[in-house]
Write an enzyme that holds these catalytic residues in place. Structure first.
Site, PDB file in Angstrom:
ATOM      1  N   SER A  19       0.866  -1.177   0.000  1.00 18.13           N
ATOM      2  CA  SER A  19       0.000   0.000   0.000  1.00 18.13           C
ATOM      3  C   SER A  19       0.906   1.231   0.000  1.00 18.13           C
ATOM      4  O   SER A  19       1.748   1.379   0.880  1.00 18.13           O
ATOM      5  CB  SER A  19      -0.873  -0.049   1.257  1.00 18.13           C
ATOM      6  N   LYS A  27      -1.350  -1.067  -4.229  1.00 19.11           N
ATOM      7  CA  LYS A  27      -2.491  -0.238  -3.816  1.00 19.11           C
ATOM      8  C   LYS A  27      -2.000   1.194  -3.666  1.00 19.11           C
ATOM      9  O   LYS A  27      -0.952   1.437  -3.063  1.00 19.11           O
ATOM     10  CB  LYS A  27      -3.050  -0.768  -2.492  1.00 19.11           C
ATOM     11  N   LYS A  59      -2.913   5.060  -2.418  1.00 16.75           N
ATOM     12  CA  LYS A  59      -3.808   5.946  -1.674  1.00 16.75           C
ATOM     13  C   LYS A  59      -4.107   7.165  -2.543  1.00 16.75           C
ATOM     14  O   LYS A  59      -3.201   7.708  -3.195  1.00 16.75           O
ATOM     15  CB  LYS A  59      -3.128   6.396  -0.374  1.00 16.75           C
ATOM     16  N   ASP A  64      -7.158   3.371  -2.948  1.00 18.51           N
ATOM     17  CA  ASP A  64      -7.837   3.469  -1.649  1.00 18.51           C
ATOM     18  C   ASP A  64      -8.046   4.949  -1.330  1.00 18.51           C
ATOM     19  O   ASP A  64      -7.096   5.707  -1.180  1.00 18.51           O
ATOM     20  CB  ASP A  64      -6.985   2.820  -0.550  1.00 18.51           C
ATOM     21  N   GLU A  71     -11.262   1.315  -3.105  1.00 19.26           N
ATOM     22  CA  GLU A  71     -11.571   1.070  -1.700  1.00 19.26           C
ATOM     23  C   GLU A  71     -12.134   2.333  -1.044  1.00 19.26           C
ATOM     24  O   GLU A  71     -11.549   3.403  -1.159  1.00 19.26           O
ATOM     25  CB  GLU A  71     -10.265   0.626  -1.011  1.00 19.26           C
ATOM     26  N   ASP A 120     -13.911  -0.793   3.615  1.00 12.88           N
ATOM     27  CA  ASP A 120     -12.923  -0.955   4.683  1.00 12.88           C
ATOM     28  C   ASP A 120     -13.523  -0.364   5.962  1.00 12.88           C
ATOM     29  O   ASP A 120     -14.135  -1.080   6.773  1.00 12.88           O
ATOM     30  CB  ASP A 120     -11.621  -0.248   4.255  1.00 12.88           C
ATOM     31  N   LYS A 179      -9.746  -6.484   8.249  1.00 17.08           N
ATOM     32  CA  LYS A 179      -8.663  -6.223   9.209  1.00 17.08           C
ATOM     33  C   LYS A 179      -9.123  -6.772  10.556  1.00 17.08           C
ATOM     34  O   LYS A 179     -10.206  -6.410  11.035  1.00 17.08           O
ATOM     35  CB  LYS A 179      -8.409  -4.716   9.329  1.00 17.08           C
ATOM     36  N   GLY A 238      -4.241  -4.098   6.183  1.00 15.44           N
ATOM     37  CA  GLY A 238      -3.179  -3.835   7.157  1.00 15.44           C
ATOM     38  C   GLY A 238      -3.400  -2.538   7.905  1.00 15.44           C
ATOM     39  O   GLY A 238      -4.140  -1.663   7.447  1.00 15.44           O
TER      40      GLY A 238
HETATM   41 MG    MG Z   1      -8.366   1.271   3.419  1.00 14.65          MG
END
Ligand code: MG
Length: 374
Positions: free
Chosen positions: A136, A162, A164, A189, A214, A239, A263, A291
């Site tokens: 990520s 992934k 952000k 995400d 996400e 999430d 998670k 995570g």
């Molecule tokens: Mg997330």
């Protein structure tokens, strides 16, 4: 099992590089470690993953630790526990506070596996010895910087990227990566940084062949996520707003998501996580292991869970050196062909370093009969 003593440490590990999400910048992992000792002298570990600020969920690190000390440990120590699933029932009447509950509940799972003399992975029924992993990547200043960062992680062998995103650091950033690497497995995400009015932008992102987007919208929203999913080809993954199986059932029935970032800490522990996995398998929802920038103990729990064959998509379980120069374990988790090895020793199968004093900010012990001494 009867818990007799709980030692706790407040620790701080510097990140190798600051991590930026739509919520802000993090420079260090500040957390609490719990060591639960039973009447036979076995020790189970738990890591409290709550962040210092209530920007991911409502919980805060200090608040969650206060609840653990003031309520969860006294409740746990009054009880004889025969299976870790009983811990969820014991804490069931307490609203929310999933990360506080998970820190204690996971330690009981570790303890239970150690008492049986088997690994947690074996206790959870995993057949695999390694888990394919992704990385990520925090928000980078420019698309060019992001492409460079992605390239470095691909070279290390990560099997899925992934990225952000937040308004202003989204479409152009993702497009630059897709153009540089046309065939990689990539996803975005948003950490709930968008609103329904951003629909046209999200439709543009939909053209970039992402595995999923996400949490585009708010942490309590299921309605607009469902409306958005009707208009996108890309899967929506939830999430922040999935804290329990009940939350997921609602999201699924409303059509708010096609994937779940699971998670352990966010859903209150391993028992709830296992039930969520079963629901996903029954209903053909894509589930994968997320995570929380875990230190070594949290990472070991993630690996034991992610060995479950229901996880067909690489998790956010990076190697130790992705985050830290030095972690709390005697051995680091190292990337081998894009995978991490699931510890096979008893319990979570990892050992703490002898010397944690350089990371320790405070510590104390909670006794079954004497209550607390610091
Ligand atoms: Mg997330």
């Amino acid at each position: 099992m009867q818990i007799r003593k709980v030692e706790w440490k407040e620790l701080s590990l510097s990140f190798r590089a600051n991590i930026q999400t739509s919520y802000g910048v993090q420079t260090a992992k500040h957390f609490f470690l719990l060591a639960l000792e039973d009447e036979q002298g076995f020790t189970g570990y738990g890591e409290l993953e709550a962040f210092e600020l209530p920007d991911y969920t409502e919980e805060t690190l200090e608040g969650a630790f206060g609840l653990i000390r003031g309520l969860l440990l006294p409740l746990l120590m009054e009880q004889e526990i025969s299976h870790p699933r009983e811990v969820r029932a014991l804490f069931g009447w307490i609203r929310g506070n999933e990360m506080a509950k998970a820190a204690v509940e996971t330690a009981v799972w570790d303890l239970h596996a150690k008492r049986k003399g088997i690994s947690l992975a074996e206790l959870l029924g995993t057949q695999r010895s390694t888990v394919p992993v992704g990385v990520s990547i925090g928000i980078q200043p420019t698309p060019e910087a992001l492409v460079k960062t992605v390239g470095a992680y691909l070279k290390e062998g990560y099997q899925r990227i992934k990225i952000k995103i937040k308004p202003g650091s989204d479409y152009e950033h993702l497009k630059a990566v897709r153009e540089a690497y046309p065939s990689i497995s990539m996803m975005a995400d948003a950490n709930s940084a968008y609103e329904w009015q951003d629909i046209e932008l999200l439709k543009k992102i939909d053209t970039l062949d992402l595995e999923m987007i996400e949490q585009p919208f708010g942490v309590n929203d299921l309605f607009y996520h469902a409306e958005l999913q009707k208009q996108l080809q890309t899967k929506i993954c939830l999430d922040e707003n999935i804290r329990s199986l009940a939350d997921l059932e609602q999201a699924y029935r409303l059509g708010s998501c096609q994937a779940v970032n699971l998670k352990i800490a966010r859903v209150g522990g391993i028992a709830e996580a296992l039930d969520i996995i079963s629901f996903c398998v029954e209903n053909k929802l894509l589930v994968w292991c997320g995570g929380m920038y875990e230190a070594g103990i949290g990472r070991a729990f993630n690996l034991a869970l992610a060995g479950n064959e229901a996880f067909t998509f690489p998790g956010d379980i990076s190697a130790t050196d992705r985050y830290f120069e030095k972690d709390i374990l005697t051995e680091d988790f190292v990337l081998e062909n894009g995978s991490l090895r699931i510890p096979s020793g008893i319990g979570i199968g990892v050992e703490l370093r002898e010397d944690l004093s350089t990371f320790t900010k405070s510590e104390g012990t909670y006794y079954f009969d004497k209550k607390e001494g610091e």
